[in-house]
Structures are given as C-alpha cells and as structure tokens.
Enzyme design. Structure first.
Site, short mmCIF file in Angstrom:
data_model
loop_
_atom_site.label_atom_id
_atom_site.label_comp_id
_atom_site.label_asym_id
_atom_site.label_seq_id
_atom_site.Cartn_x
_atom_site.Cartn_y
_atom_site.Cartn_z
N HIS A 164 0.76 -1.35 0.23
CA HIS A 164 -0.08 0.16 0.05
C HIS A 164 0.97 1.21 0.02
O HIS A 164 1.93 1.25 0.66
CB HIS A 164 -0.83 0.12 1.27
CG HIS A 164 -1.73 1.26 1.51
ND1 HIS A 164 -2.63 1.69 0.64
CD2 HIS A 164 -1.49 2.33 2.24
CE1 HIS A 164 -3.17 3.07 1.07
NE2 HIS A 164 -2.39 3.21 2.06
N CYS B 81 -4.37 1.92 -4.83
CA CYS B 81 -3.71 3.10 -4.31
C CYS B 81 -2.45 3.46 -5.16
O CYS B 81 -2.08 4.50 -5.14
CB CYS B 81 -3.54 2.74 -2.76
SG CYS B 81 -2.49 1.12 -2.68
#
Length: 210
Positions: free
Chosen positions: A65, A144
């Site tokens: 992430h 993301c």
C-alpha cells in the site's frame, strides 16, 4: 608539396568569453539547486500488506500500500461504494489507523520536489478526485499505487519505482495469480462504513482522525 595547416588565431577576448559563459552556467546551476532545495519534498510512503514481503522485497516483488506525503500530510486512495472522491489525507505513515488493515510501514522514498504551493496541492487533490472515485477502485487496474504514481507525476514529474505495483501488473497479465493470494489482500481498502453524507470527499473524514 602540400601546404602546412595554418592555425586559426583566436580573437582577443575569446578565452574570457568562454570563462564568462562557464561561470554563468555554474551560477545558474547553483541557483537552480538552491531553488530546488527550498521546494517541499515529495515522499512515497510504502507499507507492507503481507508478511512474505520480507522475503520477496529484495527481488522486486510483494504486495504494498502506498501514500504520497507532501506539506506534512499523506494522501492515499481507497474504495467506498459512492460516486465521490476516494482520496483521503492523514498523518504521515499512519495508514494502519485509517485503512483498518494489517499494513506495516516499510519505508519512505524521496521521489522529488514540487513547485506547487500547499493550496495548489489541495486543488490538485480535488481535481484528481474526479478520476479516482471510491466506487471505481479495483485491485488490478485502479488501486492506491496507481493513484500514488499519478499524483507524484503531477507534483514533481517523477514516478515511484515499478516494483511498488508489480504484483497488480503480473496479475493483470496472468489472472490465475489471484488464486494464490490471501483473501484479505483481495478485499479493497474500504471506507464503506461511511454514508454518502459523510463522504463528500473522504478528506473531511480523515481530518477528524487527527
């Protein structure tokens, strides 16, 4: 008998002109470096999403992430079921508190510097929010890391290292790879507990977490 080559005499002052030119170039370079050093840094904050990253990180693999840190805030992208921006901001390197997932901060990578002011960055976030709605999030094609790459490119003309999103690229070419991944990784980072009135742009929600 061939004529001897004749040296072309330099005009008086040519040496000084060259020195002046080189001095000007050096001064411009130094001034540019000074201006850049005064521009805010743009960092990519990277988080591990799987424990196995410890072993595959050295070969450029893993599940990550990411968020982009600039002007003391970190901006990232997550999913929710509404047609609003999925971009949110938070305290840097605290993604585990916002996503609700078991992510662990790994490192901050300096991507470059931005000439944007703080207000211009906020305006850019609003603009990007039109392309990154929460309901458009997909683990393979709009996650993301895609947002982080786009945001960094616009902020400073540079993009994150490719290994950040390599797993999604591989899985898009070979979908059977998804069957080898744990279920928690395939569930998108979600803010679905919010109602539409809570999410005109997830920014306001995350600011309550300060």
């Amino acid at each position: 008998m061939s004529a001897k080559p004749t040296a072309i005499p330099l005009k008086k002052g040519n040496g000084e002109n060259l020195e002046d030119f080189m001095r000007t170039v050096a001064d411009e370079f130094e001034a540019r470096e000074q201006r850049m050093s005064q521009c805010p840094d743009v960092y990519l904050n990277v988080y591990d999403m799987l424990a196995v990253n410890t072993y595959v990180y050295p070969v450029g693999l893993g599940a990550y992430h990411t968020g982009v840190e600039v002007y003391g805030r970190e901006y990232a992208y997550g999913c929710h079921p509404y047609s609003y921006s999925g971009i949110y901001d938070m305290e840097p390197r605290q993604a585990d508190e916002i996503t609700g997932q078991q992510v662990r901060f790994r490192e901050a990578i300096l991507i470059g510097h931005t000439h944007f002011s703080s207000e211009e960055v906020k305006g850019l976030v609003v603009l990007l929010g039109r392309d990154y709605n929460g309901c458009d999030y997909t683990i393979l094609h709009r996650n993301c890391n895609h947002f982080s790459s786009d945001f960094c490119q616009r902020l400073c003309g540079a993009t994150p290292p490719r290994w950040i999103n390599r797993l999604a690229q591989i899985a898009s070419w070979m979908p059977f790879v998804l069957n080898c991944l744990p279920p928690q990784l395939l569930s998108s980072p979600s803010h679905s507990h919010l109602s539409p009135t809570d999410v005109p742009a997830l920014v306001s929600f995350c600011r309550q977490k300060k």
